[in-house]
Design a protein around this motif. Structure first.
Motif, PDB file in Angstrom:
ATOM      1  N   ASP A  53       0.843  -1.197   0.000  1.00 20.77           N
ATOM      2  CA  ASP A  53       0.000   0.000   0.000  1.00 20.77           C
ATOM      3  C   ASP A  53       0.878   1.246   0.000  1.00 20.77           C
ATOM      4  N   THR A  98      -7.074  -6.914  -3.944  1.00 21.40           N
ATOM      5  CA  THR A  98      -7.289  -7.235  -2.534  1.00 21.40           C
ATOM      6  C   THR A  98      -8.257  -8.394  -2.353  1.00 21.40           C
ATOM      7  N   ARG A 140      -6.192  -7.114   2.221  1.00 17.97           N
ATOM      8  CA  ARG A 140      -5.583  -5.785   2.088  1.00 17.97           C
ATOM      9  C   ARG A 140      -4.145  -5.927   1.600  1.00 17.97           C
ATOM     10  N   TYR A 141      -3.618  -4.830   1.095  1.00 14.08           N
ATOM     11  CA  TYR A 141      -2.194  -4.784   0.761  1.00 14.08           C
ATOM     12  C   TYR A 141      -1.396  -4.746   2.070  1.00 14.08           C
TER      13      TYR A 141
END
Length: 98
Positions: free
Chosen positions: A31, A55, A62-63
């Motif tokens: 991210d 994602t 999530r990253y």
């Protein structure tokens, strides 16, 4: 990344007897600004859709963050990892586990 892993393995075997440890840290989607650029290049004007598609395939949903990658690097540099040599450490939220 395959060339880096191959070089790491050779160096780990060659330098291990001298007490020099060699490992690789392979991040997945992180991210950060670079990932935003990749998303925007993949589908101009619809980067958020690209991010959602990425994602959706990551078990953590999530990253990973720059700090999580740095944390692994700090661990590998510390005495806590003194027995780690010739290994690949992936920080990707489980992406490669699939």
């Amino acid at each position: 990344k395959h060339a880096v892993v191959g070089m790491m393995r050779c160096l780990a075997a060659e330098l291990g007897p001298e007490g020099i440890r060699v490992n690789t840290l392979n991040p997945g989607p992180v991210d950060n600004r670079m990932m935003r650029s990749i998303e925007d290049q993949a589908n101009p004007g619809h980067g958020e859709e690209v991010q959602q598609a990425f994602t959706a395939r990551i078990p953590l949903g999530r990253y990973v963050t720059n700090d999580e990658c740095a944390g692994m690097a700090i661990y590998l540099l510390s005495d806590l990892s003194s027995g780690c040599n010739g290994n690949t450490y992936v920080v990707d939220g489980g992406y490669c586990a699939q």
